[in-house]
Scaffold this motif. Structure first.
Motif, PDB file in Angstrom:
ATOM      1  N   ARG A  84       9.230   2.727  12.294  1.00  0.00           N
ATOM      2  CA  ARG A  84      10.266   3.196  13.220  1.00  0.00           C
ATOM      3  C   ARG A  84      11.547   3.539  12.472  1.00  0.00           C
ATOM      4  N   MET A  85      11.904   2.714  11.492  1.00  0.00           N
ATOM      5  CA  MET A  85      13.096   2.981  10.708  1.00  0.00           C
ATOM      6  C   MET A  85      12.906   4.221   9.837  1.00  0.00           C
ATOM      7  N   LEU A  86      11.720   4.367   9.261  1.00  0.00           N
ATOM      8  CA  LEU A  86      11.429   5.553   8.456  1.00  0.00           C
ATOM      9  C   LEU A  86      11.507   6.816   9.308  1.00  0.00           C
ATOM     10  N   ASP A  87      10.982   6.738  10.522  1.00  0.00           N
ATOM     11  CA  ASP A  87      11.027   7.887  11.432  1.00  0.00           C
ATOM     12  C   ASP A  87      12.466   8.275  11.743  1.00  0.00           C
ATOM     13  N   SER A  88      13.304   7.278  11.964  1.00  0.00           N
ATOM     14  CA  SER A  88      14.717   7.521  12.251  1.00  0.00           C
ATOM     15  C   SER A  88      15.416   8.188  11.068  1.00  0.00           C
ATOM     16  N   GLU A  89      15.104   7.720   9.853  1.00  0.00           N
ATOM     17  CA  GLU A  89      15.739   8.297   8.662  1.00  0.00           C
ATOM     18  C   GLU A  89      15.229   9.706   8.396  1.00  0.00           C
ATOM     19  N   LEU A  90      13.972   9.972   8.682  1.00  0.00           N
ATOM     20  CA  LEU A  90      13.431  11.333   8.540  1.00  0.00           C
ATOM     21  C   LEU A  90      14.107  12.287   9.523  1.00  0.00           C
ATOM     22  N   GLU A  91      14.416  11.764  10.721  1.00  0.00           N
ATOM     23  CA  GLU A  91      15.134  12.566  11.724  1.00  0.00           C
ATOM     24  C   GLU A  91      16.514  12.958  11.192  1.00  0.00           C
TER      25      GLU A  91
ATOM     26  N   LYS B 104       0.846  -1.195   0.000  1.00  0.00           N
ATOM     27  CA  LYS B 104       0.000   0.000   0.000  1.00  0.00           C
ATOM     28  C   LYS B 104       0.882   1.246   0.000  1.00  0.00           C
ATOM     29  N   THR B 105       1.535   1.456  -1.124  1.00  0.00           N
ATOM     30  CA  THR B 105       2.541   2.522  -1.217  1.00  0.00           C
ATOM     31  C   THR B 105       1.940   3.910  -1.036  1.00  0.00           C
ATOM     32  N   ALA B 106       0.740   4.141  -1.578  1.00  0.00           N
ATOM     33  CA  ALA B 106       0.131   5.468  -1.456  1.00  0.00           C
ATOM     34  C   ALA B 106      -0.145   5.802   0.011  1.00  0.00           C
ATOM     35  N   GLU B 107      -0.644   4.821   0.760  1.00  0.00           N
ATOM     36  CA  GLU B 107      -0.920   5.018   2.180  1.00  0.00           C
ATOM     37  C   GLU B 107       0.366   5.242   2.964  1.00  0.00           C
ATOM     38  N   LEU B 108       1.407   4.500   2.620  1.00  0.00           N
ATOM     39  CA  LEU B 108       2.699   4.667   3.291  1.00  0.00           C
ATOM     40  C   LEU B 108       3.319   6.027   2.977  1.00  0.00           C
ATOM     41  N   GLU B 109       3.210   6.466   1.739  1.00  0.00           N
ATOM     42  CA  GLU B 109       3.768   7.771   1.362  1.00  0.00           C
ATOM     43  C   GLU B 109       3.033   8.899   2.085  1.00  0.00           C
ATOM     44  N   THR B 110       1.723   8.755   2.229  1.00  0.00           N
ATOM     45  CA  THR B 110       0.951   9.752   2.990  1.00  0.00           C
ATOM     46  C   THR B 110       1.423   9.793   4.439  1.00  0.00           C
ATOM     47  N   ARG B 111       1.686   8.620   5.005  1.00  0.00           N
ATOM     48  CA  ARG B 111       2.170   8.549   6.387  1.00  0.00           C
ATOM     49  C   ARG B 111       3.549   9.191   6.517  1.00  0.00           C
ATOM     50  N   ILE B 112       4.423   8.952   5.552  1.00  0.00           N
ATOM     51  CA  ILE B 112       5.768   9.547   5.583  1.00  0.00           C
ATOM     52  C   ILE B 112       5.680  11.076   5.559  1.00  0.00           C
ATOM     53  N   LYS B 113       4.793  11.597   4.718  1.00  0.00           N
ATOM     54  CA  LYS B 113       4.625  13.061   4.628  1.00  0.00           C
ATOM     55  C   LYS B 113       4.152  13.635   5.956  1.00  0.00           C
ATOM     56  N   GLN B 114       3.244  12.916   6.622  1.00  0.00           N
ATOM     57  CA  GLN B 114       2.746  13.376   7.919  1.00  0.00           C
ATOM     58  C   GLN B 114       3.846  13.336   8.971  1.00  0.00           C
ATOM     59  N   MET B 115       4.645  12.267   8.954  1.00  0.00           N
ATOM     60  CA  MET B 115       5.753  12.145   9.900  1.00  0.00           C
ATOM     61  C   MET B 115       6.771  13.256   9.683  1.00  0.00           C
ATOM     62  N   ALA B 116       7.022  13.578   8.417  1.00  0.00           N
ATOM     63  CA  ALA B 116       7.962  14.660   8.090  1.00  0.00           C
ATOM     64  C   ALA B 116       7.420  16.005   8.579  1.00  0.00           C
ATOM     65  N   LYS B 117       6.126  16.215   8.384  1.00  0.00           N
ATOM     66  CA  LYS B 117       5.483  17.465   8.821  1.00  0.00           C
ATOM     67  C   LYS B 117       5.606  17.646  10.329  1.00  0.00           C
TER      68      LYS B 117
END
Length: 323
Positions: A174-181, A138-151
């Motif tokens: 958790r790994m995505l959050d770490s990389e966004l940090e 579900k790439t679209a849902e994951l990309e939306t989540r990444i954008k929110q985490m970045a915001k």
């Protein structure tokens, strides 16, 4: 207030608990925040009846996954179950109690949270919320989540950078959050680009190609790739990804003749095309070899974590790979 957080997305459950914890008086955290892991019934009742030590709220987190494993009456008899329910209904209004139950998606089905159990029905009467992983397809849902985490990190990120991050890092929140940090620190006030992601973020592509080399029996090339990986990753991080990848491969290899590729994709929560590719890759690989490799890696991980290894961690993993 009573909360019941359960599901297989540990990252989201942890974040909900952090939100509750942030409301506590930081000067009295040692007294106002407590954690317990599957306490026995007498201890559980004592914990539920806790009173705040100081003015203000108290937060108690109770790991309760083991309560769902018992085959008889959820581990409590009928009288205890009634006491448990009454204690929850009469808990101190200044004490927030969170029941937390992780459901490991990589574990066997029998370890999943059974919603038919009486204890589940009791806990569900309160503030219950199920947190489940977003399937990798579900790439679209994951990309939306990444954008929110970045915001949430005040990080501006370009659309192609979001796509690249998901492709490069994977769907682990958790790994995505770490990389966004890391990206937020690196780019500061500038928008994060696709090139920034390529430059500083973890890249699982090399790790996946390493696994393919290993399974194909090309140990010489796999060893060279492993030496490159340990220059940028801690061995236990490599092991974690290897174990997860092997779990999927073993499941596909063992069940490809019994189920359709679409059914396998649903069971594993991945895209059907990935299953198709795995079936092709594993055509000449024996299930016995895959299981043996996973057993070697599990033993290696145990030795590293318990300090029983006589080798440095990177050499311990290398030895397990080459057996």
């Amino acid at each position: 207030m009573i909360y019941f957080f359960y599901g297989d997305e540990e990252f989201d459950i942890s974040n909900e608990i952090k939100k509750l914890k942030s409301k506590l008086d930081k000067n009295f955290l040692e007294m106002s925040y407590k954690e317990f892991d599957n306490p026995k019934f007498p201890d559980l009742m004592f914990v539920i009846s806790s009173q705040p030590m100081m003015f203000g709220k108290m937060l108690i987190v109770i790991g309760c996954a083991d309560y769902f494993k018992s085959s008889k009456n959820d581990g409590f008899d009928d009288k205890q179950m009634k006491q448990f329910e009454n204690a929850l209904e009469n808990a101190n209004e200044n004490v927030d109690i969170v029941f937390r139950a992780y459901n490991n998606p990589d574990a066997k089905k029998k370890s999943a949270i059974d919603k038919r159990k009486k204890i589940f029905k009791i806990l569900s009467k309160f503030n219950a919320h199920e947190f489940n992983r977003i399937p990798s397809y579900k790439t679209a849902e994951l990309e939306t989540r990444i954008k929110q985490m970045a915001k949430n990190k005040n990080l501006k990120i370009m659309p192609d950078a979001v796509t690249r991050l998901l492709f490069q890092v994977g769907s682990n929140l958790r790994m995505l959050d770490s990389e966004l940090e890391k990206l937020a620190v690196f780019v500061k006030d500038k928008p994060a680009t696709k090139e920034n992601v390529k430059e500083i973020c973890v890249n699982n592509e090399d790790l996946f190609s390493f696994v393919d080399m290993l399974i194909a029996g090309d140990k010489a090339q796999a060893l060279e790739q492993y030496k490159k990986l340990v220059m940028t990753r801690y061995p236990l991080s490599i092991l974690a990804t290897l174990q997860s990848t092997l779990h999927s491969k073993i499941f596909i290899k063992a069940n490809s003749s019994r189920y359709s590729q679409d059914d396998l994709a649903k069971m594993l929560g991945i895209h059907p095309y990935r299953v198709k590719l795995e079936v092709q890759k594993l055509k000449n690989t024996s299930l016995k070899d895959l299981v043996k490799l996973k057993e070697n890696l599990t033993q290696s991980e145990y030795k590293i974590k318990t300090g029983k290894s006589v080798l440095p961690p990177e050499r311990e993993v290398e030895y397990a790979l080459l057996q």
